[in-house]
Scaffold this motif. Structure first.
Motif, mmCIF file in Angstrom:
data_model
loop_
_atom_site.group_PDB
_atom_site.id
_atom_site.type_symbol
_atom_site.label_atom_id
_atom_site.label_comp_id
_atom_site.label_asym_id
_atom_site.label_seq_id
_atom_site.Cartn_x
_atom_site.Cartn_y
_atom_site.Cartn_z
ATOM 1 N N LEU A 15 10.331 33.360 -0.427
ATOM 2 C CA LEU A 15 10.484 34.511 -1.310
ATOM 3 C C LEU A 15 9.308 35.449 -1.081
ATOM 4 N N ASP A 16 9.615 36.703 -0.791
ATOM 5 C CA ASP A 16 8.597 37.729 -0.584
ATOM 6 C C ASP A 16 8.964 38.911 -1.477
ATOM 7 N N GLY A 17 8.347 38.967 -2.654
ATOM 8 C CA GLY A 17 8.702 39.999 -3.622
ATOM 9 C C GLY A 17 10.121 39.778 -4.106
ATOM 10 N N ASP A 18 10.992 40.772 -3.867
ATOM 11 C CA ASP A 18 12.397 40.630 -4.264
ATOM 12 C C ASP A 18 13.296 40.291 -3.074
ATOM 13 N N GLN A 19 12.683 39.873 -1.959
ATOM 14 C CA GLN A 19 13.418 39.505 -0.751
ATOM 15 C C GLN A 19 13.358 37.987 -0.556
ATOM 16 N N LEU A 20 14.519 37.357 -0.463
ATOM 17 C CA LEU A 20 14.598 35.923 -0.201
ATOM 18 C C LEU A 20 15.191 35.711 1.180
ATOM 19 N N ARG A 21 14.514 34.896 1.984
ATOM 20 C CA ARG A 21 15.053 34.507 3.294
ATOM 21 C C ARG A 21 15.226 32.998 3.280
ATOM 22 N N VAL A 22 16.463 32.571 3.530
ATOM 23 C CA VAL A 22 16.759 31.150 3.626
ATOM 24 C C VAL A 22 17.124 30.864 5.077
ATOM 25 N N ARG A 23 16.348 29.990 5.695
ATOM 26 C CA ARG A 23 16.595 29.595 7.088
ATOM 27 C C ARG A 23 17.260 28.228 7.091
ATOM 28 N N VAL A 24 18.400 28.169 7.752
ATOM 29 C CA VAL A 24 19.157 26.923 7.843
ATOM 30 C C VAL A 24 19.237 26.540 9.314
ATOM 31 N N ALA A 25 19.018 25.263 9.591
ATOM 32 C CA ALA A 25 19.076 24.763 10.964
ATOM 33 C C ALA A 25 19.913 23.494 11.019
ATOM 34 N N GLY A 26 20.513 23.262 12.168
ATOM 35 C CA GLY A 26 21.282 22.036 12.384
ATOM 36 C C GLY A 26 22.740 22.185 12.013
ATOM 37 N N GLU A 27 23.306 21.103 11.489
ATOM 38 C CA GLU A 27 24.725 21.051 11.174
ATOM 39 C C GLU A 27 24.962 21.287 9.684
ATOM 40 N N VAL A 28 25.805 22.281 9.385
ATOM 41 C CA VAL A 28 26.192 22.537 7.994
ATOM 42 C C VAL A 28 27.629 22.029 7.860
ATOM 43 N N ASP A 29 27.761 20.961 7.097
ATOM 44 C CA ASP A 29 29.064 20.313 6.951
ATOM 45 C C ASP A 29 29.227 19.814 5.520
ATOM 46 N N MET A 30 30.182 18.948 5.327
ATOM 47 C CA MET A 30 30.479 18.437 3.997
ATOM 48 C C MET A 30 29.252 17.803 3.342
ATOM 49 N N ALA A 31 28.383 17.205 4.134
ATOM 50 C CA ALA A 31 27.208 16.525 3.586
ATOM 51 C C ALA A 31 26.051 17.476 3.278
ATOM 52 N N ARG A 70 20.912 31.388 12.389
ATOM 53 C CA ARG A 70 20.828 31.532 13.846
ATOM 54 C C ARG A 70 20.535 30.237 14.579
ATOM 55 N N THR A 71 20.058 29.214 13.882
ATOM 56 C CA THR A 71 19.833 27.925 14.550
ATOM 57 C C THR A 71 20.799 26.849 14.055
ATOM 58 N N VAL A 72 21.898 27.276 13.460
ATOM 59 C CA VAL A 72 22.949 26.342 13.040
ATOM 60 C C VAL A 72 23.813 26.014 14.256
ATOM 61 N N THR A 73 24.058 24.720 14.462
ATOM 62 C CA THR A 73 24.809 24.261 15.628
ATOM 63 C C THR A 73 26.234 23.846 15.302
ATOM 64 N N PHE A 74 26.537 23.638 14.021
ATOM 65 C CA PHE A 74 27.880 23.221 13.599
ATOM 66 C C PHE A 74 28.120 23.779 12.210
ATOM 67 N N PHE A 75 29.332 24.289 11.970
ATOM 68 C CA PHE A 75 29.666 24.946 10.707
ATOM 69 C C PHE A 75 31.119 24.636 10.417
ATOM 70 N N ASP A 76 31.375 23.816 9.389
ATOM 71 C CA ASP A 76 32.752 23.398 9.122
ATOM 72 C C ASP A 76 33.334 24.100 7.902
ATOM 73 N N ILE A 104 31.969 27.026 5.289
ATOM 74 C CA ILE A 104 32.655 28.298 5.063
ATOM 75 C C ILE A 104 32.855 28.506 3.565
ATOM 76 N N HIS A 105 33.303 27.474 2.878
ATOM 77 C CA HIS A 105 33.536 27.561 1.437
ATOM 78 C C HIS A 105 32.243 27.913 0.700
ATOM 79 N N ALA A 106 31.149 27.258 1.056
ATOM 80 C CA ALA A 106 29.858 27.542 0.412
ATOM 81 C C ALA A 106 29.434 28.983 0.684
ATOM 82 N N LEU A 107 29.650 29.447 1.902
ATOM 83 C CA LEU A 107 29.275 30.815 2.258
ATOM 84 C C LEU A 107 30.110 31.843 1.495
ATOM 85 N N VAL A 108 31.389 31.614 1.377
ATOM 86 C CA VAL A 108 32.260 32.525 0.622
ATOM 87 C C VAL A 108 31.851 32.541 -0.856
#
Length: 104
Positions: free
Chosen positions: A16-32, A54-60, A64-68
């Motif tokens: 968190l930088d002021g009112d800007q939040l950056r969340v970096r996700v890496a690896g596999e984003v799946d049911m778990a 940008r460093t996510v290698t798998f996205f199920d 997608i549901h979490a992103l929506v």
């Protein structure tokens, strides 16, 4: 059959930088891990949120549901930076033209 490999690496970190939040996700984003990504983004109040995938290698479908859900909860404040794999999954699922998805 277990081939003895290490489990896939996943991480989600928030800065968190002021009112800007950056969340970096890496690896596999799946049911778990999709809920962890979701909760990490919503864990801080911010006027603008950048979800760096940008460093996510798998996205199920769970990812997608979490992103929506994030896009619905953060209208006009979310920007998603996709990896090549994430962009392909979002294009196939019909989400490739969303205003929250940064173009290459």
């Amino acid at each position: 059959m277990d081939q003895g490999g290490a489990p896939p690496v996943f991480s989600a970190t928030a800065e968190l930088d002021g009112d800007q939040l950056r969340v970096r996700v890496a690896g596999e984003v799946d049911m778990a891990t999709a809920d962890t990504m979701y909760r990490t983004v919503l864990g801080q109040a911010a006027r603008h949120v950048t979800l760096d995938l940008r460093t996510v290698t798998f996205f199920d479908s769970a990812a997608i549901h979490a992103l929506v859900r994030l896009a619905q909860q953060l209208p006009g404040t979310l920007t998603v930076l996709p990896s090549r794999q994430v962009r392909r999954v979002l294009e196939i699922s019909g989400l490739g033209e969303q205003d929250w998805l940064a173009q290459a």
